[in-house]
Design a protein around this motif. Sequence first.
Motif, mmCIF file in Angstrom:
data_model
loop_
_atom_site.group_PDB
_atom_site.id
_atom_site.type_symbol
_atom_site.label_atom_id
_atom_site.label_comp_id
_atom_site.label_asym_id
_atom_site.label_seq_id
_atom_site.Cartn_x
_atom_site.Cartn_y
_atom_site.Cartn_z
ATOM 1 N N ALA B 122 -12.152 32.826 65.936
ATOM 2 C CA ALA B 122 -11.799 32.419 64.576
ATOM 3 C C ALA B 122 -11.961 30.920 64.332
ATOM 4 O O ALA B 122 -12.522 30.523 63.302
ATOM 5 N N PRO B 123 -11.491 30.044 65.227
ATOM 6 C CA PRO B 123 -11.695 28.612 64.959
ATOM 7 C C PRO B 123 -13.184 28.251 64.893
ATOM 8 O O PRO B 123 -13.575 27.386 64.112
ATOM 9 N N VAL B 124 -13.992 28.908 65.725
ATOM 10 C CA VAL B 124 -15.427 28.632 65.697
ATOM 11 C C VAL B 124 -16.001 29.029 64.354
ATOM 12 O O VAL B 124 -16.747 28.283 63.715
ATOM 13 N N ALA B 125 -15.620 30.219 63.898
ATOM 14 C CA ALA B 125 -16.115 30.693 62.608
ATOM 15 C C ALA B 125 -15.671 29.764 61.491
ATOM 16 O O ALA B 125 -16.439 29.441 60.585
ATOM 17 N N ASP B 126 -14.417 29.337 61.586
ATOM 18 C CA ASP B 126 -13.895 28.435 60.559
ATOM 19 C C ASP B 126 -14.672 27.136 60.508
ATOM 20 O O ASP B 126 -15.009 26.621 59.449
ATOM 21 N N LYS B 127 -14.942 26.592 61.703
ATOM 22 C CA LYS B 127 -15.633 25.306 61.747
ATOM 23 C C LYS B 127 -16.997 25.411 61.086
ATOM 24 O O LYS B 127 -17.450 24.497 60.420
ATOM 25 N N HIS B 128 -17.646 26.531 61.283
ATOM 26 C CA HIS B 128 -18.982 26.704 60.723
ATOM 27 C C HIS B 128 -18.966 27.431 59.395
ATOM 28 O O HIS B 128 -20.018 27.774 58.865
ATOM 29 N N LYS B 129 -17.778 27.685 58.872
ATOM 30 C CA LYS B 129 -17.622 28.315 57.570
ATOM 31 C C LYS B 129 -18.337 29.665 57.500
ATOM 32 O O LYS B 129 -19.047 29.958 56.534
ATOM 33 N N THR B 130 -18.146 30.450 58.525
ATOM 34 C CA THR B 130 -18.741 31.787 58.514
ATOM 35 C C THR B 130 -17.627 32.816 58.473
ATOM 36 O O THR B 130 -16.706 32.771 59.275
ATOM 37 N N VAL B 131 -17.767 33.770 57.543
ATOM 38 C CA VAL B 131 -16.733 34.777 57.414
ATOM 39 C C VAL B 131 -16.688 35.652 58.657
ATOM 40 O O VAL B 131 -17.709 36.089 59.164
ATOM 41 N N PHE B 132 -15.477 35.888 59.142
ATOM 42 C CA PHE B 132 -15.278 36.646 60.377
ATOM 43 C C PHE B 132 -14.289 37.751 60.074
ATOM 44 O O PHE B 132 -13.127 37.495 59.783
ATOM 45 N N ILE B 133 -14.755 38.990 60.105
ATOM 46 C CA ILE B 133 -13.875 40.115 59.779
ATOM 47 C C ILE B 133 -13.653 40.960 61.018
ATOM 48 O O ILE B 133 -14.610 41.431 61.629
ATOM 49 N N THR B 134 -12.397 41.152 61.366
ATOM 50 C CA THR B 134 -12.168 42.033 62.505
ATOM 51 C C THR B 134 -11.767 43.409 62.017
ATOM 52 O O THR B 134 -10.842 43.557 61.233
ATOM 53 N N PRO B 135 -12.506 44.439 62.464
ATOM 54 C CA PRO B 135 -12.182 45.782 61.989
ATOM 55 C C PRO B 135 -10.935 46.343 62.653
ATOM 56 O O PRO B 135 -10.353 47.293 62.179
ATOM 57 N N VAL B 136 -10.568 45.756 63.800
ATOM 58 C CA VAL B 136 -9.570 46.446 64.599
ATOM 59 C C VAL B 136 -8.421 45.589 65.131
ATOM 60 O O VAL B 136 -7.326 46.077 65.329
ATOM 61 N N CYS B 137 -8.655 44.328 65.377
ATOM 62 C CA CYS B 137 -7.634 43.503 66.036
ATOM 63 C C CYS B 137 -6.292 43.579 65.336
ATOM 64 O O CYS B 137 -6.210 43.492 64.124
ATOM 65 N N ALA B 138 -5.242 43.686 66.128
ATOM 66 C CA ALA B 138 -3.951 43.898 65.505
ATOM 67 C C ALA B 138 -2.933 42.805 65.750
ATOM 68 O O ALA B 138 -1.842 42.864 65.230
ATOM 69 N N ALA B 139 -3.247 41.797 66.532
ATOM 70 C CA ALA B 139 -2.230 40.791 66.842
ATOM 71 C C ALA B 139 -1.751 40.082 65.596
ATOM 72 O O ALA B 139 -2.537 39.546 64.833
ATOM 73 N N GLY B 140 -0.438 40.069 65.407
ATOM 74 C CA GLY B 140 0.132 39.483 64.200
ATOM 75 C C GLY B 140 -0.262 38.034 64.016
ATOM 76 O O GLY B 140 -0.591 37.600 62.918
ATOM 77 N N GLY B 141 -0.262 37.278 65.109
ATOM 78 C CA GLY B 141 -0.485 35.845 65.006
ATOM 79 C C GLY B 141 -1.818 35.429 64.412
ATOM 80 O O GLY B 141 -1.977 34.305 63.958
ATOM 81 N N LEU B 142 -2.794 36.326 64.399
ATOM 82 C CA LEU B 142 -4.131 35.929 63.964
ATOM 83 C C LEU B 142 -4.174 35.397 62.538
ATOM 84 O O LEU B 142 -4.931 34.492 62.224
ATOM 85 N N THR B 143 -3.382 35.995 61.662
ATOM 86 C CA THR B 143 -3.443 35.529 60.282
ATOM 87 C C THR B 143 -2.422 34.431 60.003
ATOM 88 O O THR B 143 -2.263 33.980 58.873
ATOM 89 N N LYS B 144 -1.722 33.993 61.056
ATOM 90 C CA LYS B 144 -0.730 32.950 60.853
ATOM 91 C C LYS B 144 -1.267 31.576 61.225
ATOM 92 O O LYS B 144 -0.559 30.590 61.156
#
Lengths: 327, 398, 291
Positions: B122-144
């Motif tokens: 995610a930080p890599v995608a953010d740095k390069h401004k590329t949308v990153f969609i996870t179909p499955v990951c469930a860890a709560g912290g990811l969107t925090k």
Amino acid sequence: MKGNYWKLGKWVLLLFILVAFPYLAGDDFFIHLAIVIEIWVVLVLSLNLIVGYTGQVSFCHAAFYGIGAYTSALLTLRMGFSFWSALPLGAISAGFLALLIGLPSFRVRGAYFSIITMAFGELVQIIFHNWRGLTNGPDGLPGIPPPPTIPLPILSNFVFSEKTAFYYLSLIAALATVLILRRLVQSRVGRAFVAIREDEGYARSIGIDPMSYKLLSFVIGAMFAGMAGCLYAHYFLYISPASFTIFQSFDILLMVIIGGMGSILGPIFGAIFLTSMPEYLHLANEYRMVIYGLLLVVVIILAPQGLVGAAQSIRTGLFAGREKRGA
Amino acid sequence: MKKWALSFGVVALFVMLLGGSINPFPAEAQSKQVKIGVLMPLTGPLTLSGTLTCNGIKLAADEINAKGGVNIRGEKHTVDLVIYDTKCVPKDSATATERLIIRDKVPLILGDFCSSCCFVDAPVADKHKTVFITPVCAAGGLTKQGFKYFFRMGVHNFSGVITMMELLRQEGIKKVVLIAINDAWGRSYTDLYPPALKEAGFELVGVEYFEHGQKDYYTLLTKAKGMNPDGLLVCAEMEDFAPMVIQAREIMPGKKIVETGGSDLSQILKLVGPQKAEGLKSVSRMPPPTPEIETFNEAYRKKFGSEAGSFSYSGRDSLYLAAKALEKAGTLTDPEAIRAAVSNTELNGFIGHYYFDAKGENYIPLGIHQVEGGKIKYSWIGDRGKMEAAIKKLIDKK
Amino acid sequence: MPHEILQHIANGLVLGSTYALIAIGLTIIFGVLNVINLAHGEIYMIGSFITFYLVSKTGVNYFASLLLAIVLVGLIGFLLERIVFRPVRESPLLITLLASIGVSIFLQSLALLVLGPELRRIPTQFGETVVHFWNIALTVQRILIFGISVILIGLLYLLFRRTTIGKAIRATAQDRIGAALAGIPIDRIYGITFALASGLAAGAGSLMGALYFIDPFMGFMPAIKAFIVVILGGMGSVGGAILGGVVLGMAEVLGAAYISSEYKDAIAFVMLILVLILKPTGFMGMEEEER
């Protein structure tokens, strides 16, 4: 005479390429790859000290790498330490862990030692995984801060969230590792390591205490691995127990073997080769592990000195010859 | 002499690396193609789940292309998937992400499967401004973490919890033993369930853990038996749940078992047989079958020779949403526009109705499914509006 | 909880018997060839896959498949010794260890490639019936595992004590040079030992494969546990492997039941470390020479 100039020129060329690489490279991806390679060079060289020079096969190297990563991550995340002070502390914590593991483990030898390191490696991973209060368990530690920006007067600031700056940081780390370890293996201490590898009984008879030297190589190797762990943590900005499993230890060991143990260049080659090959072999993905396994067996059977050692069949340290030439 | 050759070899290797970068690979992008990056574990211990998800994406790509592709401002683009195997190793996943963005120049990435990989990607995608969609990951912290370009389509763990409360109530289970896999996913449940259970008036009499691939649960189940529960609340994926069910039926025949949504009961039914599977109920990531889903299943069977699973549906949904968003954005080169489009896109996918909040989170409530008379029965449970609100409350609270 | 202890003990015995079966193979390979075979787990895995295919695809009866798998894998083991381990025989222990790692990686990835990651289980009718006695519940399959393990171990004992080959193997383990001088064909003994060990592992795999699900990675953990057992019992000691297997099985089960299920795996490792520190030669090992 000309030979000397050519030799020097070759190193200057290499240095130039290394320093100018970020500007020569076509795009950022190769800089990323180079950073990963540099961190891995430190890791592989550090294991090589233990396995290749002292002849002790350790399966817990990922634990040292992990402790370094967790220490510096926690210090910077939770206690506001700066990266520059966390780095040495990470290395020291890895060294300390090596002492804890080494003291009981070196009481046995050979295969027993290897298996006990396997057990310790697993134990450390289990602790990373379950001591959630400290390590946050399997959720890992996100949001690790990159090293703080260094303002430089003439050139633009060294911003470490930028790859180029980090490339130089890990380049310096890798070069420092090469130079320090090379010094070490050429010294009396290094020769003691080799003596222990070749024949422990003989070493003892000439006054080398195997236990202390084995511990020394273990701790030093661990400290460099710990440093590599810090670099990893502050580049990827997230760590979790998943990165420090026994499979990682196997991976690093694989690089040491295939590259060639008992030399400085061999592991470097192993690190570069095995890290970058997958990028060129993307088509053969499913076959990758099959090839690795086969490669390992073939290398072991045909060229126990590794690919690099096979090219050079002299077993005593690579740079020994240079000494005589006074380069 | 040999030393010289060696050093030269190292230089050569570096030059090769360099050379690879100075002479880029032959110019790829034919016009009218949209490349979508896919990161999944295709080898290693999570092969099965990763392959299921990836196959779902592949099949969805075929479907979209058969219908003419993605329509970007009037021009039809074929979907070209660039798939990398990450083996759920974070470092490899990050490298693959970099490669997708920098070398392959994809406008959007689907993946990864493991939360530990998503955290580094995610930080890599953010740095390069590329949308990153996870179909499955469930860890709560990811969107925090404040990743602007990260979106989660995976059903949140909290959804399972809220649905489970309804299920327990329906089953009349009061005393519960919680059995969870000892990893991030399982741990998130052992964090969430105790307070939720307490608040809803259930009694939690024990919490037990197991490792992925453990295979032998006799000790654990024997211990659970001693706690005398009304039912077992299990958080396990299919590889672990199947043997566990078999063994639970041996040690505690007739005991009610409910699962939190990590396993697909239709697969469990096949693996353990109708006799042992009878009576199992679980929160279902699998939706009640519709004609559209059946068609998909048929096509999946034909193309891959195996059965689709809920992960395949998640994969399929993620590509459909990505395609819809790209059409809405009308561009493949403006990162902000793409991000905004994804953020505002809704999809009635197989798994449910997707929409994202400001943090890239979704709130899909789940239904349940159960094994009855040797067959799988799907149903919705409870008041879905209320459940969505409860899920949102749980997520915001954390 | 006290009335569950019998069930736990029964579970521990079943678990322990499989550990013992795998560990015996490892320990005789070490005792005779002085090789640490890290590919043993994959041999176990291949055994279970062979039985699976025989039973499910060709309808051969379970017991016959078990025997066939043992024989086939025995052959594979013989070949492995010839191809991989003989060339490195004179090399230090490290080299052979690393070679076995290579074999392990190769077999595992090959299995994944050829067989795919889907879950499978060896279909038998023995999993259906549950036997209850003394408040213990055991499926017939579990009883079979214990029983067949005991039979196989018993057969091995007879082999070692009564047959010429068995005596030759023991002689080679004790004193390789002396055995060679006495005219024992060392090369063939090495191959036979490896074959025997592999066959036992295949047997264990076929037994467990009916109990659990099989996949290409199933051999890793059992191999590690088997190593621990071998060290606990003493490298090269068959009796030690049996004892160690039972001890580890019980310790794991009781530890998970009464101490903590999270740190369950840690128990095995802690035991290993303790033994290596206190009595490195294991329960039944003897002080031995330079390794």
